[in-house]
Design a protein around this motif. Sequence first.
Motif, PDB file in Angstrom:
ATOM      1  N   MET A 311       1.077  -1.660   0.122  1.00 45.63           N
ATOM      2  CA  MET A 311       0.027  -0.084  -0.228  1.00 45.63           C
ATOM      3  C   MET A 311       0.312   0.809  -0.289  1.00 45.63           C
ATOM      4  O   MET A 311       0.722   1.751  -0.798  1.00 45.63           O
ATOM      5  CB  MET A 311      -0.821  -0.293   1.139  1.00 45.63           C
ATOM      6  CG  MET A 311      -2.201  -0.709   0.662  1.00 45.63           C
ATOM      7  SD  MET A 311      -3.269  -0.419  -0.394  1.00 45.63           S
ATOM      8  CE  MET A 311      -4.364  -2.000  -0.058  1.00 45.63           C
ATOM      9  N   PHE A 312       1.882   0.880   0.238  1.00 43.10           N
ATOM     10  CA  PHE A 312       2.886   1.742   0.527  1.00 43.10           C
ATOM     11  C   PHE A 312       3.659   2.767  -0.304  1.00 43.10           C
ATOM     12  O   PHE A 312       3.367   3.812  -1.089  1.00 43.10           O
ATOM     13  CB  PHE A 312       3.680   2.361   1.604  1.00 43.10           C
ATOM     14  CG  PHE A 312       3.275   2.706   3.319  1.00 43.10           C
ATOM     15  CD1 PHE A 312       3.489   4.254   3.076  1.00 43.10           C
ATOM     16  CD2 PHE A 312       3.197   2.115   3.830  1.00 43.10           C
ATOM     17  CE1 PHE A 312       2.963   4.470   4.387  1.00 43.10           C
ATOM     18  CE2 PHE A 312       3.019   2.127   5.426  1.00 43.10           C
ATOM     19  CZ  PHE A 312       2.730   3.714   5.348  1.00 43.10           C
ATOM     20  N   GLY A 313       4.006   1.305  -1.493  1.00 38.31           N
ATOM     21  CA  GLY A 313       4.127   1.530  -2.440  1.00 38.31           C
ATOM     22  C   GLY A 313       3.227   1.806  -4.185  1.00 38.31           C
ATOM     23  O   GLY A 313       4.003   2.744  -4.667  1.00 38.31           O
ATOM     24  N   GLN A 314       2.076   1.529  -3.845  1.00 42.61           N
ATOM     25  CA  GLN A 314       0.923   2.294  -4.506  1.00 42.61           C
ATOM     26  C   GLN A 314       0.930   3.671  -4.232  1.00 42.61           C
ATOM     27  O   GLN A 314       0.695   4.306  -5.340  1.00 42.61           O
ATOM     28  CB  GLN A 314      -0.282   1.297  -3.832  1.00 42.61           C
ATOM     29  CG  GLN A 314      -0.048  -0.329  -4.504  1.00 42.61           C
ATOM     30  CD  GLN A 314      -1.350  -0.389  -4.524  1.00 42.61           C
ATOM     31  OE1 GLN A 314      -2.858   0.022  -4.213  1.00 42.61           O
ATOM     32  NE2 GLN A 314      -1.425  -2.534  -4.950  1.00 42.61           N
ATOM     33  N   LEU A 315       0.860   3.972  -2.976  1.00 43.84           N
ATOM     34  CA  LEU A 315       0.969   5.881  -2.081  1.00 43.84           C
ATOM     35  C   LEU A 315       1.803   6.049  -2.788  1.00 43.84           C
ATOM     36  O   LEU A 315       1.666   7.171  -3.844  1.00 43.84           O
ATOM     37  CB  LEU A 315       1.004   5.920  -0.615  1.00 43.84           C
ATOM     38  CG  LEU A 315       0.355   7.463  -0.236  1.00 43.84           C
ATOM     39  CD1 LEU A 315      -0.921   7.448  -1.410  1.00 43.84           C
ATOM     40  CD2 LEU A 315       0.571   7.231   0.714  1.00 43.84           C
ATOM     41  N   ASN A 332      -6.298   7.864   3.339  1.00 45.01           N
ATOM     42  CA  ASN A 332      -6.592   7.151   3.525  1.00 45.01           C
ATOM     43  C   ASN A 332      -6.635   6.187   4.774  1.00 45.01           C
ATOM     44  O   ASN A 332      -6.597   5.537   6.028  1.00 45.01           O
ATOM     45  CB  ASN A 332      -8.359   7.014   3.288  1.00 45.01           C
ATOM     46  CG  ASN A 332      -8.383   8.253   3.512  1.00 45.01           C
ATOM     47  OD1 ASN A 332      -7.598   9.873   4.136  1.00 45.01           O
ATOM     48  ND2 ASN A 332      -9.914   8.243   2.082  1.00 45.01           N
ATOM     49  N   TRP A 333      -6.348   5.122   3.903  1.00 41.60           N
ATOM     50  CA  TRP A 333      -5.668   3.208   4.371  1.00 41.60           C
ATOM     51  C   TRP A 333      -5.140   3.506   5.303  1.00 41.60           C
ATOM     52  O   TRP A 333      -4.930   2.845   5.994  1.00 41.60           O
ATOM     53  CB  TRP A 333      -6.077   2.427   2.786  1.00 41.60           C
ATOM     54  CG  TRP A 333      -5.548   1.072   3.304  1.00 41.60           C
ATOM     55  CD1 TRP A 333      -6.878   0.300   3.252  1.00 41.60           C
ATOM     56  CD2 TRP A 333      -4.527   0.014   3.243  1.00 41.60           C
ATOM     57  NE1 TRP A 333      -6.455  -1.438   3.996  1.00 41.60           N
ATOM     58  CE2 TRP A 333      -5.122  -1.366   4.184  1.00 41.60           C
ATOM     59  CE3 TRP A 333      -3.497   0.615   4.460  1.00 41.60           C
ATOM     60  CZ2 TRP A 333      -3.961  -1.440   4.252  1.00 41.60           C
ATOM     61  CZ3 TRP A 333      -2.183  -0.225   4.312  1.00 41.60           C
ATOM     62  CH2 TRP A 333      -3.109  -1.644   5.151  1.00 41.60           C
ATOM     63  N   VAL A 334      -3.870   3.706   4.669  1.00 40.92           N
ATOM     64  CA  VAL A 334      -2.529   3.437   5.589  1.00 40.92           C
ATOM     65  C   VAL A 334      -2.524   4.515   7.041  1.00 40.92           C
ATOM     66  O   VAL A 334      -2.041   4.049   8.286  1.00 40.92           O
ATOM     67  CB  VAL A 334      -1.451   4.309   4.466  1.00 40.92           C
ATOM     68  CG1 VAL A 334      -0.890   3.827   3.867  1.00 40.92           C
ATOM     69  CG2 VAL A 334      -1.550   5.823   4.496  1.00 40.92           C
ATOM     70  N   HIS A 346       8.282   5.307   5.246  1.00 37.83           N
ATOM     71  CA  HIS A 346       6.666   5.220   5.363  1.00 37.83           C
ATOM     72  C   HIS A 346       6.805   6.798   5.280  1.00 37.83           C
ATOM     73  O   HIS A 346       5.508   7.468   4.593  1.00 37.83           O
ATOM     74  CB  HIS A 346       6.222   4.147   6.287  1.00 37.83           C
ATOM     75  CG  HIS A 346       6.016   2.838   6.241  1.00 37.83           C
ATOM     76  ND1 HIS A 346       5.888   2.071   7.120  1.00 37.83           N
ATOM     77  CD2 HIS A 346       6.758   2.604   4.732  1.00 37.83           C
ATOM     78  CE1 HIS A 346       6.058   0.886   6.178  1.00 37.83           C
ATOM     79  NE2 HIS A 346       6.551   1.127   5.041  1.00 37.83           N
ATOM     80  N   HIS A 347       7.140   7.462   6.652  1.00 35.30           N
ATOM     81  CA  HIS A 347       6.540   8.643   7.292  1.00 35.30           C
ATOM     82  C   HIS A 347       7.138   9.707   5.453  1.00 35.30           C
ATOM     83  O   HIS A 347       6.462  10.770   5.207  1.00 35.30           O
ATOM     84  CB  HIS A 347       7.867   9.163   8.628  1.00 35.30           C
ATOM     85  CG  HIS A 347       6.814   8.255   9.698  1.00 35.30           C
ATOM     86  ND1 HIS A 347       6.122   8.902   9.904  1.00 35.30           N
ATOM     87  CD2 HIS A 347       7.297   7.909  10.381  1.00 35.30           C
ATOM     88  CE1 HIS A 347       5.905   8.255  11.451  1.00 35.30           C
ATOM     89  NE2 HIS A 347       6.747   7.453  11.008  1.00 35.30           N
ATOM     90  N   VAL A 348       8.033   9.295   5.085  1.00 28.95           N
ATOM     91  CA  VAL A 348       8.311  10.920   4.060  1.00 28.95           C
ATOM     92  C   VAL A 348       6.992  10.675   2.668  1.00 28.95           C
ATOM     93  O   VAL A 348       6.855  11.193   2.299  1.00 28.95           O
ATOM     94  CB  VAL A 348       9.763   9.454   3.167  1.00 28.95           C
ATOM     95  CG1 VAL A 348      10.164  10.913   2.312  1.00 28.95           C
ATOM     96  CG2 VAL A 348      10.547  10.636   4.319  1.00 28.95           C
ATOM     97  N   ILE A 349       6.938   9.070   2.560  1.00 27.48           N
ATOM     98  CA  ILE A 349       5.774   9.335   1.758  1.00 27.48           C
ATOM     99  C   ILE A 349       4.427   9.446   2.176  1.00 27.48           C
ATOM    100  O   ILE A 349       3.949  10.101   1.286  1.00 27.48           O
ATOM    101  CB  ILE A 349       6.069   7.210   1.573  1.00 27.48           C
ATOM    102  CG1 ILE A 349       7.246   6.471   0.521  1.00 27.48           C
ATOM    103  CG2 ILE A 349       4.633   7.201   0.316  1.00 27.48           C
ATOM    104  CD1 ILE A 349       6.497   4.940   0.248  1.00 27.48           C
ATOM    105  N   ALA A 350       3.936   9.262   3.277  1.00 38.93           N
ATOM    106  CA  ALA A 350       3.064   9.532   3.350  1.00 38.93           C
ATOM    107  C   ALA A 350       2.816  11.307   4.523  1.00 38.93           C
ATOM    108  O   ALA A 350       1.734  11.977   3.025  1.00 38.93           O
ATOM    109  CB  ALA A 350       2.332   8.978   5.386  1.00 38.93           C
TER     110      ALA A 350
END
Length: 665
Positions: A311-315, A332-334, A346-350
């Motif tokens: 999911m993080f990769g898709q985001l 919203n999912w993550v 993960h924090h950088v992607i979000a």
Amino acid sequence: MSLPGDKRRIQTAVLGSAESDEPLLLPLEAIELDAFRRQHAADTFWCGLLLGGCGTQLTTKLYTDRVCHFAHFPDPTGLHVCERRARDVTSADHLYAKSAAAAWLKARRQRASISYGTPLGSTVDILWGRQARGLRLHLDSEVPPVWDDEAVEPVLGVSVPVDDETLVHRWYVHRVGFDTVGTARRVRIGTQAFARETEWFGLDECSMTPDGFRTPAVERIIAARRTHAPQGVWRPPAPQGQQTQSAHRVHPALRRLEAAMEFGSRVAVQSACRDLEAAGPDWGPATEEITTVLDQAQSWLVEHHREREEMFGQLRQAVRDSDWEAARALLNWVDAHAARDRTPEHHVIATQAEAYLQDQGRQERWAREAEAREAAAKNARRSSARNASRERSPVPRSARSVSPPPTAVDPAEAAHQRVRHILGDLRRLGTSMGPRTMLHMLDSLATTMKSAGARVTPAQREEAQLWLARGRRLRGATAGKTVAVPRKAAGVPTPRLGVEAGTAGRGAATGRVTQGKGNAASVPAKGRTASAERPERSKKKTPASPPRLPARSIASVAAAVAGALKKAARERSTSSWSRLHRQLGSALPDLHPDDRMEVLVCVEAGTAAEEPLLSSLLAADGSSPPALYQGLARRLGRTIPADTREARAHWQSEVLRLHQLFRYR
């Protein structure tokens, strides 16, 4: 004029005395405050000690351009300071909670002690006696709840957080909420369970049992579970051997683990696995079943971790592809399923996704505003084309509609409006204006109050007397100094607009000449001649109306006016055409009366049908002919009362709605 430290937003008080525990909530709107004052004409309001207040008496402040509120009476010494911190509508919730609990106990013929905890306003304790369980209401997060206390059961306020592990262990927790109903707050009780929406009930639907506080939702939650109901709180087992530990702890942990995997909570799955592993390795007859479930849980955690990474990769890819819908759904999912234990990547992607969505939101808002401006310009061009067509094809005089006669302006109401404006200017500029300007304004205030008569409210009269007393002190301090001749005494008219301003200016000038004959005698002859010739000049004809503007100019003027009115709405104030001229300068030329109508029509082009009109800020001011806004309402398909007073009240209520709407725009 308030006490130092008073931020002018006190919404709650107590009735009767400073020690009272009878709370009261002030209405926010001016129309409701009038009824409130009539209802409590014989009551007194206090900054109560149980509210954390100073214990002095309060009065009510009525406004049409901002929220109404309680305020302290002016302190002549200026030394008293109110250190009350909580002043909003929630600041008396502990008093409302005690009052509702007392009524609930009385209806059930039960006796219990109700007390306030510390800090004041954070907790309320309800105790039935030494042998019975009690309740502690946590209205905020100042005092953390204690879950393993068998004597007191926590009931959390809506702002107090609770983690999933606690919900899984306890099966449910109770919450307390408050709804504003008129000038009071109604108490509601909610029951929150893991992976369930909070269900809310009235206090009369709840009961206190030997097993703890019960709502209708508790019975349904217990019936849906496959184990025995918890007796109030979940307690760790007593160390009486491995077999006893297994019987009391392993079986509930196994059920929690199955429920956590079913609802997809990684934190709850990990917690249940730790409990099962701590109770092992000998689980008795259930060893094989528990081992199988633990293996399934480990597989579930591995799959959940893989899904998180995917999911993080898709985001990240959605942000790179500028796919706004996919990025919003994935974020919203993550946030819902992967908010904890994130890696730095993960924090950088979000963070990048949040910044991207915010930027897209701004661009979408700008696009909507551009479309609204384009629609306003298009409406202006259409209106200009219709006007040009009517000019090319004149309508016969017999077919022309007769305009209704202009509505007469009530002099007392106009003077009252002027009093409000002067007091507002004094509050805002009183510390920065010079002595001459202040004396001139105070003279105008004294005369205008006489014209307003009974329309002046007691609070306005009290505030005006304080300002006039300050003016007398200032006049006495400057009596021995050379003071420049006021404009009225010198024959120079004061630049004030409106009927009441002219009346007030002439009265104020007369008063000053009578009081200061020495100054009047020093006026040059040329000045007196100019004053004497003024009636001759006033007989000249009024200048012709300004020429009509082209459609393109109307669109640009409408855009400038709309921006100024939106700014006034955000600042919770009203406006007038004279203020708009001072504010916009050359962007707002002198307008033909028909052009004013066209400009306002363009301003409202982007206003939704269910929203109040921006023009309400001009109509409520009362300095323009009411017929202009009557015509505007007809053009836009809005309905307003025909009576002038009722129409004024309508526009004022629209202003209050507009202020609320623009609080977050």
